[in-house]
Design a protein around this motif. Structure first.
Motif, PDB file in Angstrom:
ATOM      1  N   THR A 164      39.556  25.810 -46.501  1.00 19.91           N
ATOM      2  CA  THR A 164      40.764  25.049 -46.811  1.00 19.91           C
ATOM      3  C   THR A 164      40.657  23.617 -46.282  1.00 19.91           C
ATOM      4  N   TYR A 165      39.722  22.888 -46.856  1.00 18.43           N
ATOM      5  CA  TYR A 165      39.547  21.461 -46.557  1.00 18.43           C
ATOM      6  C   TYR A 165      38.817  20.824 -47.727  1.00 18.43           C
ATOM      7  N   GLU A 166      38.619  19.535 -47.663  1.00 15.50           N
ATOM      8  CA  GLU A 166      37.939  18.767 -48.704  1.00 15.50           C
ATOM      9  C   GLU A 166      38.813  18.446 -49.907  1.00 15.50           C
ATOM     10  N   TRP A 167      40.132  18.431 -49.731  1.00 14.47           N
ATOM     11  CA  TRP A 167      40.959  17.847 -50.784  1.00 14.47           C
ATOM     12  C   TRP A 167      40.638  16.351 -50.847  1.00 14.47           C
ATOM     13  N   GLY A 168      40.600  15.722 -49.685  1.00 16.03           N
ATOM     14  CA  GLY A 168      40.149  14.336 -49.614  1.00 16.03           C
ATOM     15  C   GLY A 168      38.638  14.316 -49.460  1.00 16.03           C
ATOM     16  N   TRP A 169      37.908  14.525 -50.571  1.00 13.91           N
ATOM     17  CA  TRP A 169      36.446  14.598 -50.489  1.00 13.91           C
ATOM     18  C   TRP A 169      35.843  13.210 -50.659  1.00 13.91           C
ATOM     19  N   ALA A 170      34.579  13.089 -50.210  1.00 15.45           N
ATOM     20  CA  ALA A 170      33.953  11.773 -50.128  1.00 15.45           C
ATOM     21  C   ALA A 170      33.897  11.048 -51.468  1.00 15.45           C
ATOM     22  N   GLY A 171      33.736  11.808 -52.566  1.00 14.44           N
ATOM     23  CA  GLY A 171      33.614  11.180 -53.876  1.00 14.44           C
ATOM     24  C   GLY A 171      34.929  11.042 -54.619  1.00 14.44           C
TER      25      GLY A 171
ATOM     26  N   LYS B 108      39.467  10.264 -54.566  1.00 17.04           N
ATOM     27  CA  LYS B 108      40.439   9.268 -54.133  1.00 17.04           C
ATOM     28  C   LYS B 108      40.875   9.535 -52.691  1.00 17.04           C
ATOM     29  N   PRO B 109      41.377   8.504 -52.005  1.00 16.71           N
ATOM     30  CA  PRO B 109      41.856   8.686 -50.632  1.00 16.71           C
ATOM     31  C   PRO B 109      42.967   9.735 -50.569  1.00 16.71           C
ATOM     32  N   TRP B 110      42.797  10.671 -49.651  1.00 12.97           N
ATOM     33  CA  TRP B 110      43.777  11.745 -49.489  1.00 12.97           C
ATOM     34  C   TRP B 110      43.489  12.438 -48.165  1.00 12.97           C
ATOM     35  N   ALA B 111      44.459  13.177 -47.672  1.00 14.45           N
ATOM     36  CA  ALA B 111      44.259  13.990 -46.472  1.00 14.45           C
ATOM     37  C   ALA B 111      43.145  14.997 -46.730  1.00 14.45           C
ATOM     38  N   ILE B 112      42.304  15.253 -45.716  1.00 10.85           N
ATOM     39  CA  ILE B 112      41.200  16.190 -45.877  1.00 10.85           C
ATOM     40  C   ILE B 112      41.727  17.612 -46.081  1.00 10.85           C
ATOM     41  N   ALA B 113      42.758  17.956 -45.312  1.00 11.59           N
ATOM     42  CA  ALA B 113      43.348  19.299 -45.424  1.00 11.59           C
ATOM     43  C   ALA B 113      44.874  19.182 -45.416  1.00 11.59           C
TER      44      ALA B 113
ATOM     45  N   ILE C 195      41.557  37.095 -42.383  1.00 11.91           N
ATOM     46  CA  ILE C 195      41.516  35.716 -42.869  1.00 11.91           C
ATOM     47  C   ILE C 195      41.355  34.736 -41.712  1.00 11.91           C
ATOM     48  N   MET C 196      40.315  33.902 -41.817  1.00 10.38           N
ATOM     49  CA  MET C 196      40.159  32.765 -40.923  1.00 10.38           C
ATOM     50  C   MET C 196      40.374  31.493 -41.744  1.00 10.38           C
ATOM     51  N   MET C 197      41.326  30.692 -41.325  1.00 12.22           N
ATOM     52  CA  MET C 197      41.665  29.472 -42.054  1.00 12.22           C
ATOM     53  C   MET C 197      40.705  28.351 -41.683  1.00 12.22           C
ATOM     54  N   GLY C 198      40.150  27.688 -42.687  1.00  8.36           N
ATOM     55  CA  GLY C 198      39.266  26.560 -42.438  1.00  8.36           C
ATOM     56  C   GLY C 198      40.046  25.330 -42.017  1.00  8.36           C
ATOM     57  N   ALA C 199      39.448  24.523 -41.125  1.00  8.80           N
ATOM     58  CA  ALA C 199      40.080  23.292 -40.661  1.00  8.80           C
ATOM     59  C   ALA C 199      38.998  22.238 -40.405  1.00  8.80           C
ATOM     60  N   PRO C 200      39.285  20.972 -40.725  1.00  5.52           N
ATOM     61  CA  PRO C 200      38.285  19.914 -40.543  1.00  5.52           C
ATOM     62  C   PRO C 200      38.362  19.281 -39.152  1.00  5.52           C
ATOM     63  N   LEU C 201      37.213  18.831 -38.661  1.00  6.27           N
ATOM     64  CA  LEU C 201      37.154  18.071 -37.405  1.00  6.27           C
ATOM     65  C   LEU C 201      36.749  16.627 -37.677  1.00  6.27           C
ATOM     66  N   TYR C 202      37.094  16.115 -38.858  1.00  5.49           N
ATOM     67  CA  TYR C 202      36.619  14.796 -39.275  1.00  5.49           C
ATOM     68  C   TYR C 202      37.660  14.121 -40.153  1.00  5.49           C
ATOM     69  N   GLY C 203      37.410  12.853 -40.427  1.00  8.33           N
ATOM     70  CA  GLY C 203      38.244  12.097 -41.349  1.00  8.33           C
ATOM     71  C   GLY C 203      37.351  11.296 -42.286  1.00  8.33           C
ATOM     72  N   ARG C 204      37.987  10.482 -43.139  1.00 10.94           N
ATOM     73  CA  ARG C 204      37.204   9.667 -44.073  1.00 10.94           C
ATOM     74  C   ARG C 204      37.810   8.269 -44.212  1.00 10.94           C
ATOM     75  N   ASP C 205      36.911   7.326 -44.451  1.00  7.95           N
ATOM     76  CA  ASP C 205      37.262   5.911 -44.608  1.00  7.95           C
ATOM     77  C   ASP C 205      36.868   5.497 -46.020  1.00  7.95           C
TER      78      ASP C 205
ATOM     79  N   ILE D 249      31.781   6.233 -52.666  1.00  6.79           N
ATOM     80  CA  ILE D 249      31.678   7.317 -51.697  1.00  6.79           C
ATOM     81  C   ILE D 249      32.306   6.882 -50.376  1.00  6.79           C
ATOM     82  N   ALA D 250      33.228   7.677 -49.873  1.00  7.03           N
ATOM     83  CA  ALA D 250      33.888   7.375 -48.603  1.00  7.03           C
ATOM     84  C   ALA D 250      32.954   7.665 -47.439  1.00  7.03           C
ATOM     85  N   LYS D 251      33.163   6.980 -46.348  1.00 11.14           N
ATOM     86  CA  LYS D 251      32.392   7.192 -45.131  1.00 11.14           C
ATOM     87  C   LYS D 251      33.096   8.222 -44.254  1.00 11.14           C
ATOM     88  N   THR D 252      32.351   9.201 -43.757  1.00 11.62           N
ATOM     89  CA  THR D 252      32.930  10.204 -42.862  1.00 11.62           C
ATOM     90  C   THR D 252      33.029   9.628 -41.460  1.00 11.62           C
ATOM     91  N   VAL D 253      34.189   9.802 -40.826  1.00 15.43           N
ATOM     92  CA  VAL D 253      34.410   9.286 -39.469  1.00 15.43           C
ATOM     93  C   VAL D 253      35.014  10.386 -38.599  1.00 15.43           C
TER      94      VAL D 253
END
Length: 471
Positions: A324-331, A333-338, A359-369, A379-383
């Motif tokens: 449950t992440y990667e809605w805001g994927w690198a390729g 548009k800008p959006w929240a990752i999860a 069920i284990m819910m996925g969560a991101p430890l990153y953001g994107r620029d 392509i967005a930069k991962t930060v």
């Protein structure tokens, strides 16, 4: 623990006075690179005085125990420390027994607020019959807050020397560590992975190694490679034999199948393959799990989704990691990752066909620029979350918070005049995810990926639940 959002004109000194917590505790908890350069809208974790202690450079457990008038063993047990002599700056310690001396002007309600507990519970453990009978100098016992135990997984892609430090610092917060990745081969063998050292490091922190198998080749998931395994039972038998040999030789406790972009016609082949794996691994004491794409219905179209059978796999395997992440994927548009509203939609479907305790819910430890205005093909930069804060500081941006997505974001203009939009994670978004795990009564949470500094996440997680230990 409190979460404070920095307002215009505030400093770390004024914030510390407001909460009665010294500056060093706040600075270390949030690993502030420059405590004098706060960002408007920045979220800060504020430890509860007397209940939570953030280890400072030079601290030792004996001195901390003396400070709070309790034993080293009590702290070690309450915090699941594998070695009481091996602690590091920035770790949060829960103080299992707290006492508070009543000061002038305090009431049962204000004291309860300070420690984030129910006033009635303080009254009960101290045999207080009337909340108006407190007196200055009275010593009150502050009851512990019960935290549930949850399973916590983290994937890790960097297996070099930096991985050991990550595991050492964060192992106490994890149930599983998942080195990424072994890949299948067409002949039933697996690619090699230099994972011996990280497995040893994980076990030293009582973390269960979780072997990840993918249909990954040339840095991408390959549908034909998955088909070569799923459509051939003899290749599957060779694969399972090779898998067992690796797990037994290296000391893995479980396996996680992250097969993505499987052809839709291989849906039942995948289910049958998993049944075959379970039938051979369970008798030897190994757990079997899968990682599945975020679906909203059983018949959701698309090669990423169709072969991922939530209902069948919910019956077959021991647990499932929902990505449950990667809605805001690198390729994209800008959006929240999860975005939490989208995550909940996936869970609302998942819990109807998969037992919640699987069920284990996925969560991101990153953001994107992202560069904006966004253009197709960019392509967005991962930060990391820490890097995002540093960018906001550098360019004088104020951080905003989207309450629908439960995610922070900001915009800035760099030295060349290029505009950017950054979505990332902070203490508030981490708390929102912990709330979902508890409210949906899930097995736990799974993070992608270690290596992006996000100290707030671990303090928030620890405040919400203990990581279950299987080793």
């Amino acid at each position: 623990m409190n979460i404070h959002v920095v307002q215009k004109g505030e400093s770390l000194w004024t914030i510390s006075k407001r909460y009665g917590v010294n500056i060093e505790q706040i600075s270390t908890a949030n690993q502030l690179k420059n405590p004098n350069a706060l960002v408007i809208g920045q979220a800060l974790v504020i430890p509860s005085p007397g209940r939570e202690y953030i280890i400072q450079p030079g601290d030792n457990l004996w001195a901390i125990a003396q400070r709070f008038g309790i034993s080293v063993q009590a702290i070690t047990s309450a915090n699941q420390l594998s070695n009481p002599n091996d602690i590091s700056a920035g770790q949060v310690l829960f103080i299992p027994i707290n006492y508070h001396t009543v000061r002038s002007g305090e009431s049962l309600w204000t004291i309860a607020q300070q420690y984030n507990v129910n006033p009635a519970n303080i009254a009960k453990v101290n045999h207080i019959t009337s909340p108006y009978t407190l007196y200055i100098g009275q010593v009150l016992r502050i009851p512990e807050i019960a935290r549930p135990s949850k399973e916590v997984n983290a994937y890790i892609t960097t297996l070099g020397s930096s991985a050991f430090e990550n595991i050492h610092q964060l192992g106490r917060y994890l149930t599983y560590l998942s080195p990424f990745t072994y890949s299948i081969k067409e002949d039933g063998s697996l690619t090699e992975l230099n994972d011996t050292a990280v497995i040893s490091a994980a076990r030293s922190e009582h973390v269960s190694p979780l072997l990840v198998v993918t249909n990954f080749v040339n840095q991408d998931f390959n549908s034909d490679l998955a088909a070569s395994l799923l459509r051939n039972q003899s290749v599957q038998e060779l694969f399972i034999k090779n898998l067992l040999a690796i797990m037994q030789e290296k000391g893995y406790n479980a396996v996680n199948f992250d097969f993505e972009y499987i052809y839709p016609e291989d849906r039942e082949n995948y289910n049958s393959f998993l049944r075959r794996v379970v039938s051979q691994l369970h008798p030897k004491g190994f757990l079997v799990s899968t990682a599945l794409a975020p679906k909203l219905t059983s018949e959701q179209k698309g090669v990423l989704y169709e072969a991922h059978d939530y209902a069948a796999q919910g019956k077959i395997v021991d647990f499932i990691i929902l990505m449950t992440y990667e809605w805001g994927w690198a390729g994209g548009k800008p959006w929240a990752i999860a975005p939490i509203n989208e995550v909940k939609k996936v869970l609302d479907y998942a819990v109807t066909v998969i037992p919640r305790n699987k069920i284990m819910m996925g969560a991101p430890l990153y953001g994107r620029d992202w560069k904006i205005p966004w253009q197709e093909g960019s392509i967005a930069k991962t930060v990391s979350p820490q890097k995002a804060i540093q960018l906001a500081q550098k360019y004088g941006a104020s951080i905003e918070y989207n309450t629908t997505y439960q995610s922070p974001f900001f915009r800035y203009t760099d030295e060349t005049g290029q505009q950017h939009e950054v979505w990332f994670e902070d203490a508030r978004s981490a708390q929102a995810k912990c709330d979902v795990v508890k409210n949906y009564r899930l097995r736990g949470i799974s993070y992608w990926v270690l290596g992006n500094p996000f100290p707030q996440n671990w303090l928030v997680q620890e405040n919400n639940f203990k990581a279950l230990k299987l080793v």
